[in-house]
Design a protein around this motif. Structure first.
Motif, mmCIF file in Angstrom:
data_model
loop_
_atom_site.group_PDB
_atom_site.id
_atom_site.type_symbol
_atom_site.label_atom_id
_atom_site.label_comp_id
_atom_site.label_asym_id
_atom_site.label_seq_id
_atom_site.Cartn_x
_atom_site.Cartn_y
_atom_site.Cartn_z
ATOM 1 N N LEU A 16 -9.332 44.630 8.380
ATOM 2 C CA LEU A 16 -9.497 43.637 7.320
ATOM 3 C C LEU A 16 -8.272 42.739 7.236
ATOM 4 C CD1 LEU A 16 -11.008 42.485 4.832
ATOM 5 C CD2 LEU A 16 -9.936 44.313 3.469
ATOM 6 N N ARG A 17 -7.097 43.316 7.345
ATOM 7 C CA ARG A 17 -5.864 42.530 7.288
ATOM 8 C C ARG A 17 -5.783 41.552 8.469
ATOM 9 N NH1 ARG A 17 -2.967 46.434 6.339
ATOM 10 N NH2 ARG A 17 -2.299 46.997 8.448
ATOM 11 N N ALA A 18 -6.143 42.012 9.659
ATOM 12 C CA ALA A 18 -6.131 41.134 10.829
ATOM 13 C C ALA A 18 -7.132 39.990 10.654
ATOM 14 C CB ALA A 18 -6.463 41.940 12.092
ATOM 15 N N TRP A 19 -8.268 40.287 10.081
ATOM 16 C CA TRP A 19 -9.288 39.252 9.806
ATOM 17 C C TRP A 19 -8.750 38.213 8.831
ATOM 18 C CZ3 TRP A 19 -11.999 38.226 5.195
ATOM 19 C CH2 TRP A 19 -13.140 37.423 5.317
ATOM 20 N N LYS A 20 -8.140 38.669 7.747
ATOM 21 C CA LYS A 20 -7.593 37.742 6.758
ATOM 22 C C LYS A 20 -6.512 36.842 7.361
ATOM 23 C CE LYS A 20 -8.332 40.576 2.596
ATOM 24 N NZ LYS A 20 -7.647 41.302 1.479
ATOM 25 N N GLU A 21 -5.696 37.411 8.228
ATOM 26 C CA GLU A 21 -4.566 36.675 8.789
ATOM 27 C C GLU A 21 -4.942 35.809 9.984
ATOM 28 O OE1 GLU A 21 -1.816 39.759 9.706
ATOM 29 O OE2 GLU A 21 -1.251 40.105 7.594
ATOM 30 N N GLY A 22 -6.212 35.886 10.435
ATOM 31 C CA GLY A 22 -6.592 35.138 11.623
ATOM 32 C C GLY A 22 -5.942 35.679 12.876
ATOM 33 N N ARG A 23 -5.940 37.019 13.001
ATOM 34 C CA ARG A 23 -5.311 37.677 14.143
ATOM 35 C C ARG A 23 -6.242 38.760 14.692
ATOM 36 N NH1 ARG A 23 -1.020 35.766 16.701
ATOM 37 N NH2 ARG A 23 -0.089 37.842 16.977
ATOM 38 N N THR A 24 -7.534 38.467 14.796
ATOM 39 C CA THR A 24 -8.503 39.459 15.278
ATOM 40 C C THR A 24 -8.564 39.515 16.798
ATOM 41 O OG1 THR A 24 -10.386 37.922 15.384
ATOM 42 C CG2 THR A 24 -9.958 39.021 13.257
ATOM 43 N N GLY A 25 -8.033 38.507 17.474
ATOM 44 C CA GLY A 25 -8.154 38.426 18.929
ATOM 45 C C GLY A 25 -9.382 37.671 19.386
ATOM 46 N N TYR A 26 -10.207 37.227 18.448
ATOM 47 C CA TYR A 26 -11.371 36.389 18.769
ATOM 48 C C TYR A 26 -11.068 34.974 18.259
ATOM 49 C CZ TYR A 26 -13.769 40.548 20.250
ATOM 50 O OH TYR A 26 -14.107 41.683 20.939
ATOM 51 N N PRO A 27 -10.789 34.045 19.185
ATOM 52 C CA PRO A 27 -10.217 32.757 18.790
ATOM 53 C C PRO A 27 -11.018 31.961 17.772
ATOM 54 C CG PRO A 27 -9.894 33.101 21.133
ATOM 55 C CD PRO A 27 -10.767 34.223 20.653
ATOM 56 N N VAL A 28 -12.330 31.900 17.885
ATOM 57 C CA VAL A 28 -13.088 31.064 16.957
ATOM 58 C C VAL A 28 -13.078 31.674 15.557
ATOM 59 C CG1 VAL A 28 -15.397 32.063 17.330
ATOM 60 C CG2 VAL A 28 -15.160 29.629 16.751
ATOM 61 N N VAL A 29 -13.088 33.000 15.464
ATOM 62 C CA VAL A 29 -12.983 33.667 14.158
ATOM 63 C C VAL A 29 -11.608 33.381 13.555
ATOM 64 C CG1 VAL A 29 -12.888 35.909 12.998
ATOM 65 C CG2 VAL A 29 -14.627 35.477 14.739
ATOM 66 N N ASP A 30 -10.578 33.523 14.349
ATOM 67 C CA ASP A 30 -9.219 33.306 13.844
ATOM 68 C C ASP A 30 -8.991 31.848 13.466
ATOM 69 O OD1 ASP A 30 -8.778 35.965 14.266
ATOM 70 O OD2 ASP A 30 -7.772 35.694 16.191
ATOM 71 N N ALA A 31 -9.572 30.920 14.220
ATOM 72 C CA ALA A 31 -9.435 29.496 13.886
ATOM 73 C C ALA A 31 -10.038 29.214 12.522
ATOM 74 C CB ALA A 31 -10.111 28.641 14.955
ATOM 75 N N ALA A 32 -11.222 29.765 12.262
ATOM 76 C CA ALA A 32 -11.878 29.529 10.976
ATOM 77 C C ALA A 32 -11.083 30.132 9.830
ATOM 78 C CB ALA A 32 -13.293 30.105 11.009
ATOM 79 N N MET A 33 -10.532 31.331 10.028
ATOM 80 C CA MET A 33 -9.758 31.962 8.965
ATOM 81 C C MET A 33 -8.464 31.197 8.693
ATOM 82 S SD MET A 33 -11.690 34.327 7.902
ATOM 83 C CE MET A 33 -10.546 35.064 6.755
ATOM 84 N N ARG A 34 -7.879 30.617 9.711
ATOM 85 C CA ARG A 34 -6.665 29.834 9.498
ATOM 86 C C ARG A 34 -6.985 28.489 8.843
ATOM 87 N NH1 ARG A 34 -3.001 31.018 14.943
ATOM 88 N NH2 ARG A 34 -3.546 33.236 15.133
ATOM 89 N N GLN A 35 -8.133 27.923 9.170
ATOM 90 C CA GLN A 35 -8.546 26.708 8.473
ATOM 91 C C GLN A 35 -8.703 26.999 6.980
ATOM 92 O OE1 GLN A 35 -12.516 25.133 9.260
ATOM 93 N NE2 GLN A 35 -11.850 23.069 8.710
ATOM 94 N N LEU A 36 -9.309 28.134 6.648
ATOM 95 C CA LEU A 36 -9.473 28.526 5.252
ATOM 96 C C LEU A 36 -8.129 28.622 4.543
ATOM 97 C CD1 LEU A 36 -11.115 29.652 2.845
ATOM 98 C CD2 LEU A 36 -10.926 31.908 3.909
ATOM 99 N N ALA A 37 -7.159 29.256 5.183
ATOM 100 C CA ALA A 37 -5.847 29.417 4.560
ATOM 101 C C ALA A 37 -5.149 28.069 4.367
ATOM 102 C CB ALA A 37 -4.977 30.338 5.410
ATOM 103 N N HIS A 38 -5.301 27.162 5.320
ATOM 104 C CA HIS A 38 -4.584 25.883 5.250
ATOM 105 C C HIS A 38 -5.257 24.873 4.321
ATOM 106 C CE1 HIS A 38 -1.966 22.651 6.615
ATOM 107 N NE2 HIS A 38 -3.044 21.885 6.692
ATOM 108 N N GLU A 39 -6.578 24.842 4.305
ATOM 109 C CA GLU A 39 -7.296 23.814 3.560
ATOM 110 C C GLU A 39 -7.975 24.324 2.290
ATOM 111 O OE1 GLU A 39 -10.084 21.878 6.114
ATOM 112 O OE2 GLU A 39 -8.543 20.795 7.220
ATOM 113 N N GLY A 40 -8.141 25.631 2.166
ATOM 114 C CA GLY A 40 -8.950 26.141 1.064
ATOM 115 C C GLY A 40 -10.417 25.795 1.257
ATOM 116 N N TRP A 41 -10.782 25.565 2.487
ATOM 117 C CA TRP A 41 -12.156 25.168 2.842
ATOM 118 C C TRP A 41 -12.401 25.632 4.262
ATOM 119 C CZ3 TRP A 41 -14.555 22.107 6.545
ATOM 120 C CH2 TRP A 41 -15.858 21.694 6.275
#
Length: 457
Positions: free
Chosen positions: A304-329
């Motif tokens: 769960l922590r890796a998912w939240k941080e955008g560090r799952t090792g699956y690039p498209v999942v991590d990209a989306a999670m990092r977009q969420l953190a940066h934009e709130g969207w």
């Protein structure tokens, strides 16, 4: 002199505002009121991104009222107590507000109605302000709500929507009513760096620009992660800075497949609100339980922590999670991917993901967030309980050249083409160049684990 109070909640605008127009029609003066409810904070719903966006919306609403000779009155405290205090201070005859869908909103309306009636006043609750079609306006035979989207969409599409109302020309507010200073966006800590500007003026500008520029290509482009062709109107709809009814009318008047696809998305929003209005408990409980045996313990917490941080090792999942953190969207396709990955591939309780989204999403809406999460987890309405989205296949389909991943996962920017979606396949020396984690789980193993868990019941 007749005075009415208008209680603003999730309808922070002056255009197409039935409660405001009704109050102006009944009274010589109105008190436009917004009450900052500490119960929202106690419930954990006062996320920084939404507080900052709310401050923008309140400032824009106050500006819109001042352009018409009025102003916004803001208070803090229990909304029932604050509304009743304002009513007594100006000797108002009635209060007008938009109907809500959540259990919280329904309880607030009931409490306010009882308090006003005990004092010889009246509450008018207006439908069709927050949604295009009021929750409960269309129902199937034998039920109080639709549980499947397609038949709801057919009925919804044939409903005659009210015509959007113009903003009032004049708003007269009693001089003697006290107001607190409205919150300032700059005073909210921990706001996402890329958070959009809120407010009615900004929302209306975005709606017009999107209809003129992107509506025609929306049907074929709305899933393109890098193309970013979605309207990004969800925060403005959530706060009511843009009217859903007006958005439907304007899209339909434009016509074309893209506009109709956009209207369908607005219908999804109404669909979830009518479910929540009929079943408030789905904010925390499964709509249709699958008796899931969600993973617990340290390994699940680490995933769960890796998912939240955008560090799952699956690039498209991590990209989306990092977009969420940066934009709130987050792009809608990203929301589907990340939800499927957490709830099914990692088999972590959907409520954990929904809570994290509500902590960050500027458009964090109980109806849409919780029920979309349940839809992907397979516990909601109209869902495919055993469908699992493969992040590699989805990445190659909706981000074929990897532009979206490169934007949000810059440590992989040196990988060209679709290979960016499978960095673990790079040769040893090349793989060592990238500071990026290995996958937290093998996709086949995650799928097998999910199926075994579902089959236990």
């Amino acid at each position: 002199m007749n005075v009415s109070v208008v209680l603003f909640t999730s309808d922070l605008r002056v255009h197409d505002h039935p409660p405001l127009r009704a109050a102006l029609g009944r009274g010589n003066q109105v008190v436009p009121l917004f009450v900052r409810d500490p119960a929202v904070d106690r419930a954990g719903c006062a996320a920084p991104n939404r507080l900052a966006f709310l401050a923008d919306c309140l400032a824009a609403l106050d500006a819109g009222l001042r352009e018409r000779g009025g102003r916004l009155v803001t208070r803090s405290g229990d909304p029932v107590a604050e509304v009743c205090a304002v009513v007594r201070a100006v000797d108002a005859d009635d209060v007008h507000m938009a109907a809500g869908c959540s259990g919280f909103a329904q309880r607030r309306e009931d409490r306010l109605r009882r308090a006003l009636e005990a004092d010889g006043r009246r509450l008018y609750v207006h439908d069709g302000v927050v949604t295009a079609v009021p929750a409960g306006a269309v129902t199937p035979s034998g039920s109080d709500h639709y549980a499947v989207f397609t038949p709801y969409f057919r009925r919804w599409s044939h409903e005659r929507l009210r015509e959007p109302l113009p903003a009032p020309r004049h708003v007269r507010v009693p001089d003697r009513i006290r107001s607190e200073e409205p919150p300032a966006p700059s005073g909210v800590p921990a706001v996402s760096a890329g958070l959009a500007t809120g407010g009615e003026q900004e929302g209306r500008k975005r709606l017009t620009a999107w209809l003129d520029r992107d509506a025609d290509t929306y049907e074929e482009g709305h899933d393109d992660l890098a193309g970013d062709a979605t309207s990004r109107l969800s925060p403005y709809l959530h706060f009511g800075a843009v009217s859903a009814t007006e958005a439907v009318h304007r899209a339909r008047s434009r016509g074309g497949p893209g506009a109709e696809a956009f209207v369908r998305q607005l219908c999804w929003r109404d669909f979830h609100h009518q479910v929540l209005a009929a079943r408030p408990g789905v904010a925390v409980d499964d709509y249709r339980t699958r008796h899931d045996h969600w993973r617990r313990g340290k390994a699940a917490e680490a995933d769960l922590r890796a998912w939240k941080e955008g560090r799952t090792g699956y690039p498209v999942v991590d990209a989306a999670m990092r977009q969420l953190a940066h934009e709130g969207w987050m792009h809608n396709r990203g929301r589907l991917l990340t939800a499927s990955f957490l709830a099914k591939t990692l088999y972590v309780d959907w409520r954990e993901g929904a809570r994290h989204f509500m902590d960050l999403l500027v458009d964090g809406d109980v109806a849409n967030n919780q029920l979309n999460w349940q839809w992907m987890a397979g516990t909601g309405t109209d869902s495919r309980p055993n469908r699992v989205l493969n992040p590699v296949i989805q990445g190659k389909r909706y981000d074929p050249d990897g532009a979206y991943v490169r934007r949000w996962v810059p440590e992989l920017a040196g990988i060209e083409g679709p290979a960016i979606h499978e960095p673990w396949k790079l040769t040893g020396l090349e793989r060592a160049r990238y500071d990026y984690p290995d996958p937290v789980v093998d996709l086949a193993e995650g799928l097998a684990r999910f199926r075994r868990a579902r089959d236990q019941d």
